[in-house]
Design a protein around this motif. Sequence first.
Motif, PDB file in Angstrom:
ATOM      1  N   SER A   5       0.927  -1.191  -0.116  1.00  0.00           N
ATOM      2  CA  SER A   5      -0.157   0.063   0.113  1.00  0.00           C
ATOM      3  C   SER A   5       0.863   1.132  -0.118  1.00  0.00           C
ATOM      4  CB  SER A   5      -0.822   0.134   1.420  1.00  0.00           C
ATOM      5  OG  SER A   5      -1.558  -1.113   1.045  1.00  0.00           O
ATOM      6  N   ASN A   9      -5.173   3.036   2.115  1.00  0.00           N
ATOM      7  CA  ASN A   9      -5.137   1.606   2.559  1.00  0.00           C
ATOM      8  C   ASN A   9      -5.949   0.597   1.612  1.00  0.00           C
ATOM      9  OD1 ASN A   9      -4.007   1.942   5.333  1.00  0.00           O
ATOM     10  ND2 ASN A   9      -6.012   3.178   5.535  1.00  0.00           N
ATOM     11  N   LYS A  67      -5.159  -3.288   0.938  1.00  0.00           N
ATOM     12  CA  LYS A  67      -5.492  -4.000   2.185  1.00  0.00           C
ATOM     13  C   LYS A  67      -7.110  -4.422   2.008  1.00  0.00           C
ATOM     14  CE  LYS A  67      -2.274  -1.436   5.046  1.00  0.00           C
ATOM     15  NZ  LYS A  67      -2.216  -0.342   6.009  1.00  0.00           N
ATOM     16  N   SER A  92      -7.697  -8.294   1.113  1.00  0.00           N
ATOM     17  CA  SER A  92      -8.442  -8.852   1.934  1.00  0.00           C
ATOM     18  C   SER A  92      -9.952  -9.550   1.524  1.00  0.00           C
ATOM     19  CB  SER A  92      -8.777  -8.155   3.378  1.00  0.00           C
ATOM     20  OG  SER A  92      -7.523  -7.719   3.970  1.00  0.00           O
ATOM     21  N   GLN A 103      -4.517  -6.181   6.402  1.00  0.00           N
ATOM     22  CA  GLN A 103      -3.173  -6.400   5.866  1.00  0.00           C
ATOM     23  C   GLN A 103      -3.383  -6.507   4.228  1.00  0.00           C
ATOM     24  OE1 GLN A 103      -0.988  -5.437   7.920  1.00  0.00           O
ATOM     25  NE2 GLN A 103      -2.085  -5.551   9.764  1.00  0.00           N
ATOM     26  N   ASP A 104      -2.516  -6.164   3.681  1.00  0.00           N
ATOM     27  CA  ASP A 104      -2.076  -6.205   2.140  1.00  0.00           C
ATOM     28  C   ASP A 104      -1.321  -7.295   1.802  1.00  0.00           C
ATOM     29  OD1 ASP A 104       0.189  -5.155   2.639  1.00  0.00           O
ATOM     30  OD2 ASP A 104      -0.174  -3.233   1.646  1.00  0.00           O
TER      31      ASP A 104
END
Lengths: 189, 854
Positions: free
Chosen positions: B158, B318, B321, B325, B542-543
Motif C-alpha cells: 500500500s 489503505n 488492504k 482481504s 493487511q495487504d
Amino acid sequence: MITRRDFLKRTGAVTAGATIAAVGGINVKPVQAQITKIKLQVKEGRQVPSVCPYCSVGCGMIITESEGKITNIEGNPDSPINLGSLCPKGAAALQLAVNDERPEKVLYRAPHSTSWEEKPLDWAMERIAQKIKEDRDNSFIETQDGKLVNVNPALASLGGSTLENEWNYLHAKLMRGLGVVNVENHARI
Amino acid sequence: MPGLGTSYGRGGATSSARDLQDADCIVIMGSNFAENHPVGFRFVLRARDKGAKVLHIDPRFTRTSAMSSDYVPMRSGTDIVFLGALINYALQNDKYFKEYVVNYTNAPFIIKEEYQDTEDLEGIFSGFDPEKKTYDNSSWAYEREEVVLPEGEPANLSERLAREKLVGRPKRDETLQHPRSVFQLMKKHYARYTPEMVEEICGTSKEEFLMVAETVTANSTPERTTTFCYAMGWTQHTYGVQTIRAGAILQGLLGNMGRPGGGILALRGHANVQGATDLSTLWNSLPGYLDMPAKAREHDTLEDFLRAQMRPTSFWQNYPKYLISLLKAWYGDAATAANDFGYDAIPKTLGNHSHYKMFEDAYNGVIKGMMVIGQNPAVGGQNASFHRKALANLDWLVVKDPFLIETATFWYEAPEVKNGTVKAEDIGTEVFYLPSTVFAETEGSFTNTSRLLQTKEKAADPPGDCRSDLWFTYELGKKLKDLYKDSTAKRDWGIKNLTWDYEPDVNPRFKIQEPSEHKIIKEINGYDIATGAPLPGFGDLQDDGSTACGCWIYTGVLPEETVNRAANREGDDYQYLNWGFAWPANRRNLYNRASARPDGKPWSERKKYIWWDEAEQKWTGFDVPDFAATKAPDTPAVPGGVGLAAQSGKDPFLMLPDGVIQLFAPAGLADGPLPTHYEPPDTPVSTNLLYPNQTFSPTAVIFDHLPNNKVHGANNSDYPFVITTYRVTEHHLSGAMTRWLPWLAELMPELFLEISPELASELGVQNKDYVTVETARGKIEAKALVTKRMRPLKVEGKMVHTVGMPIHWGYSGISTGSVPNDLSAIVADPNVFIHSSKAFTCNVKKGRLPGGVA
Ligand code: SF4
C-alpha cells in the motif's frame, strides 16, 4: 407476563469508544427509563426482536409467535429510533407474513405456455442451476480487445433493496464468482 | 453515492434522524418526510417544538408542508437554481462560516489556468467532447507545488503504490482572494443565481426565497446548526448527483457538516438501500465501495488495478488492504500472492451495465436469463412497458418474491396482453416463480438510512416451499459449485475456488434451517487467517494475504466471535451508541472532527460534540470520533507522507485526498465540478434562462433508440403539464409488499392523479372523475383528485400546471390500477444512471381508456 427486556436487551461486551454519561447537559439516560411503560398487546407466546422491512428509518419491532405461527407484530418501545411507534406500513406487517395470497409452491411457466404449473422446489433449483451453467458456458467471454475480462454476459441479477445484508453479500459473491457483470438493485445515489 | 461522496468522502447520510432534534433549522427539500419516513419525522417535530424552524421546499404541498414552519413552492426539477441562489446569497452577503470554510473546505485551493467555467462557455465546462457527450476533466485540477518524495523503504504494498502516485500539495490562498481560488470561481459561477432568477425559473417568489436564505444563514453559526434532508426529489433527475452536490456545497459553506443538528440526512427509500449499496449488489462496485475492474481502464493485473485506484493522500491509501482481504475472503487458500490472489477471476466490466443498459441488453438478447429477487421492474421500472418487452425477450426468468407480482405475471396479466396487442403464446420466456419468505421468517440485518446495522431474529418457519433469498442463493451456489467441481478450465477457476461454506447453525425450534448468519457476518467483518479470530477494526487489515474481510467498512461489527454489535439493544436518548452498529467504527455523525475548531475546542458550548482532551491527549465527546483517536489538532501534515500522514490534525474529511470538503470537485463526476442548472429532458419552458444555448444537461444519457422512449423536449404543446410521481404512506414502491395486504389496500385503494382546482376547471374535470394521462411513452387512467395542494406557478410569464401521481400501482394484487411508470422515459444521469421521474411532462384529458387498458 414475559419480561421483554430480559431477552430483548442485548449488549456486547465491547462498549462504545466515547464515554457515555450525562455529559455537558446532554441526556444520555437509557430510553427505556423515559418512556411510559408501553404494554405489549399480546402476552401469550414467544417474542423476538425485529426490524421493519419497508422504509429506511429502521423501526424496531417485536414479533410474537405462538405454536409456529406469527400472531402479532408491533413497535419495539425500547428502540431509540421509533420508541414503539410504527407507521401504517409497519403496523400492517403482520399481513405481510400471514396472508392467504401468498403462494406456497413453485410455479412454472414453460415457454409459450398460457398457464402455470406447480413444480417441486428441488426441480426448479436444479433446472435454474443447469440453465445458468449452460448459458454461461455458451456465452462466456474470456478476452475482449486483447484483455482478459472473464465475463459471463448471459446472466443478469436484479435484487431488491429490502433484502438483508447477508443476502446482498453472498449474492454479490456468487455473481462475481460466475463472472456476472449485470448486477443491480434499487439503490442509486 | 457520488453526490455526497465527492463532497465529503463517503456516500452515506452524515447524520441520523434522531440528530435532527438538535437542529435549529431543518430544511426538507425533495422529500415528503412526514409521509414517506413517518416515524423518523417525529424528530423533526421534536426540533420544531423546541423552537427550530422547519422549512419545506417542494413542488407539492404535503403533510410535511402542513407540519413545517413554512412551505415554499417551487417548480419540479429546478432545485439547483434554488440551491445555487442560496450559495450565492451566502457568498455575496458574507454569510458563510469563514473560519470553517478556510480550514475545512477547498475554497482556498487554486485551480489550473486551463479551467473554463459555464459562465465562460455558455453552459458547459472546459473539456467537453460534443461527439461523445463526455468531459475530459484534466483542466478541472488544482495547481500544485513540487512533489516531495519520502525517504527510506516503503513498509508494504500500500505504501509503495501510494508513493508512486504522490503529487505535490495543492496551492492555496487562505485570503480567498486569488481569482482562480475555488472561492472566487464559485462566486463567479453562481453570480447570476439571484432571487430574481429563482422567481423566474423556479416560480418561487423572491420574498419566499429570501425568507429561506435569511433563516438558513441565521441558523448556521458557531452557536447554531441547520440540517438538510432530501430524498428522491433531489436524486431522480438527469442531474440528480449535481443537486445533492449543490446541497453539499451549501452545507460546507455554512459550516454545518460534522456538527450536531447539522449534516445532510439522505432519506433512502428502502429498508436496506444502504446495505445493498455497501455490500454491494451494484454493477460497478465490490463490497465496501471498492471498484469493479473495468476493461477500459488500466486494470489488467492486480497491481495495475491497485495503482490505478490508489488515492495516496487519504485514508483510501489503505485500498490494497481492503481489496486483497476481500479476495482472500472469496477465494480462501487458493488466493495467493503468486496468482494475484485470484484477481483475474473478478469479471471486468465491458462498459455500462447499469439497470437500463441491462434491460436494453435483455431486450436485444445479449442477456439470456435474469433473476429478479425482490424487485418488480414490470411496473416499477421507468417506461415500464419497455421493461415488459425486455422480459418477454428473455430465454428464462426467475422471480422470487412473497407474492405473485407483476414481473411474474406480465405474460398473462400485462395491459398489452389483456388488450390483445401481445399474445401470451408468443412470449417465449420460461418463467420460474419461487415463493419467498418475508422478513419475519429469516434472520439477518438491515442497514438503515443512518448507516446503522440492526439484526432481526427469525420468528417462525415460512409456509410451504417458501424459502429465504439467502437460502436460494446459498443452495444455488452449492449446485453450481457442484456442476463445476471437475472443471479444469481457467475460466471456471473463480466459481470452483469460491469459498462457500455457510452450513446452518441448526436451530431445533425450526424445520427449515437457514445458512449460518454467523459465518456470513464473520466473513463480512473479517478475520485473521492464521488464528481464525475476528478482527476488531479495519485498522487490522493487511495487504499481504494474512487477513480476510468481505466488506471493510463493516469491520468491527463482530469484534469477537460471540459479540455481534448489530444485535446490541440498549438505547439511550442521545446517540444510542449501544443500539446497533453504525459503520464506520460505530460513528453516528460523520466527520465529527469538524464539530471542533481547528485547535480542537468546540465551536461553542451549545454545539459541543467532539473535542480534543488536552489532559488525556485524545479526542473525546458524545460520539465515536471520526478521526485518528490520538492525533493532536496541531499535528502537521508530513511532507511526502502517505495516507493520513499527508493530512494534518485539523483535516476532518479524511476520506478525501486533502482532508477537506470539496466545494469544487476536481475529479469524480462526469458532468462538471460545480452544479449547474439544466432543464429536465421534458420541460414546460422554452429555454434555460441561465444558459440559453444549453437548455438540457450536455451529458444526460438519453435512451432515445429504445422503442416508445422519446423525450418531449422543451415547451412541447402536446404535453403541456408537468407531472411528478411519488409515494404515499400506505404503499411501498411498486406495491409488491403492500398491494396484497388487505389493510393497506383498503386504506389506499386506487390510483389517483392530483390536480389543482384551476387545472380541473380548465379541463372540465370534477373530483373523482376519471382522467387519461398521456405521454409519448404511454397512456394510463386514474381518478382525479382535485386539490389545492397542487398550485400552478408562474414561470416564463405563463402559468405552469403540475400534476402528481403515486407510483404504486400495477395489474396484479388485491388493489390494482394502471401502471404510472408506463408514462416516464428512460433517461439517466451520467454518474449513477438514475432516471428522471420527478419532473417530466404529460397531457391530461377527461375520460377513461377504452376497457381500462391502453
Ligand atoms: S414503520 Fe414505517 S417509518 Fe418505520 S421503518 Fe417501517 S415503513 Fe419506515
